[in-house]
Design a protein around this motif. Structure first.
Motif, PDB file in Angstrom:
ATOM      1  N   GLU A 127    -104.902 -64.785  50.886  1.00  0.00           N
ATOM      2  CA  GLU A 127    -105.435 -64.999  49.538  1.00  0.00           C
ATOM      3  C   GLU A 127    -104.506 -64.467  48.453  1.00  0.00           C
ATOM      4  N   THR A 133    -110.294 -67.493  48.930  1.00  0.00           N
ATOM      5  CA  THR A 133    -110.819 -67.218  50.259  1.00  0.00           C
ATOM      6  C   THR A 133    -111.334 -68.545  50.831  1.00  0.00           C
ATOM      7  N   LYS A 134    -111.683 -68.568  52.105  1.00  0.00           N
ATOM      8  CA  LYS A 134    -112.134 -69.809  52.739  1.00  0.00           C
ATOM      9  C   LYS A 134    -113.379 -70.413  52.088  1.00  0.00           C
ATOM     10  N   SER A 137    -112.231 -72.231  49.013  1.00  0.00           N
ATOM     11  CA  SER A 137    -111.483 -73.437  49.386  1.00  0.00           C
ATOM     12  C   SER A 137    -112.435 -74.562  49.753  1.00  0.00           C
ATOM     13  N   THR A 138    -113.475 -74.211  50.521  1.00  0.00           N
ATOM     14  CA  THR A 138    -114.466 -75.204  50.933  1.00  0.00           C
ATOM     15  C   THR A 138    -115.187 -75.780  49.728  1.00  0.00           C
ATOM     16  N   ASN A 158    -102.788 -74.910  56.342  1.00  0.00           N
ATOM     17  CA  ASN A 158    -102.519 -73.678  55.612  1.00  0.00           C
ATOM     18  C   ASN A 158    -101.723 -72.659  56.416  1.00  0.00           C
TER      19      ASN A 158
END
Length: 279
Positions: A127, A133-134, A137-138, A158
């Protein structure tokens, strides 16, 4: 004044002491000021600051108001050409601040600069390069807002990309708020931090608005910090869920249907801008 360092802390007495000691060492030869905003801590933080860091400008909140508003309190009294927003749970290496300021001096288009972040075990934290963070991103992928963050390559592999780019100085979409060096003029131009992002997401929003104002965000990996990533609220609590996922809702509502025009090569404009961006 060259630099204003702003640290917000809530019940992190020991980590705060450690962070301030490393900051003082890193800023020893820089014309700087230290601003600590205590967000209504109930531990020994205030006593420790009075005993060990009497030179610091301390703002003591009587009730918790969150990191975004607390950082704005620091920005209101900052006088430096540059501002460094840094978390209380970080350790700064000796030459980090000096190197970052030299980079910003030589890159007049730099509105924000971040550095490599490592865990206490020495693991690279992705990050620090993407700013996301994931879960974030989602969210950006699902809403289609990812198209406005092309430098983060949210649709790419990634892991492979990150290994290649970890040590490359490059322009990025977002600078992580754990260590965020800012040109104060740029922050003033965008009217500071959006306080609706009480605990999370304000760094993403601020990075985007600084880009819209005509500046660039940079990742500078020739120095590093250690980030302990101690959350002020455990992830299983309602407070954490409310502020973390609430920030995502606020961000999507703010930009999904009123996306200002981003003049990015190769990126189509999906939504007609509803307002003009002042430059």
């Amino acid at each position: 004044m060259k630099l204003s360092v702003i640290v917000v802390s809530y019940n992190m007495c020991d980590l705060l002491r450690q962070s301030l000691l490393t900051l003082n060492r890193a800023c020893h030869e820089i014309n700087s000021e230290l601003i600590v905003v205590d967000d209504a801590s109930t531990d020994r933080s205030m006593a420790m600051l009075k005993e060990e860091f009497a030179e610091a400008k301390v703002i003591a909140n009587t009730e918790r108001i969150g990191i975004a508003r607390s950082r704005n309190q620091g920005l209101d009294v900052a006088t430096g050409e540059y501002v460094l927003l840094v978390n209380a749970d970080t350790i700064i290496s000796k030459k980090t601040v000096e190197q970052v300021l030299e980079f910003m001096d030589s890159h007049k288009d730099a509105g924000t600069v971040g550095v490599r972040m490592l865990s206490p075990q020495g693991r690279f934290l992705s990050e620090s390069r993407t700013g996301f963070t994931k879960p974030w991103s989602t969210l950006l992928k699902l809403t289609g807002l990812a198209k406005y963050f092309p430098k983060s390559r949210l649709y790419k592999n990634n892991d492979n990309w990150m290994r290649e780019e970890e040590f490359a100085i490059t322009e990025v979409d977002v600078v992580n708020g754990a260590f965020m060096a800012l040109r104060r003029q740029a922050v003033k131009q965008v009217d500071g931090i959006d306080e609706r992002f009480v605990m999370f997401g304000h760094d993403i929003d601020l990075s985007l608005r600084i880009r819209l104002a005509g500046y660039k965000n940079y990742y500078y990996p020739r120095t590093y910090i250690l980030n302990f990533n101690k959350q002020s609220a455990p992830k299983i609590t309602w407070e954490y869920i409310k502020h973390f996922y609430g920030a995502m809702v606020i961000f999507a509502a703010k930009y999904l249907f009123k996306m200002p025009q981003l003049k990015l090569p190769g990126v189509p404009q999906l939504f007609t801008p509803k307002y003009e961006v002042e430059r």
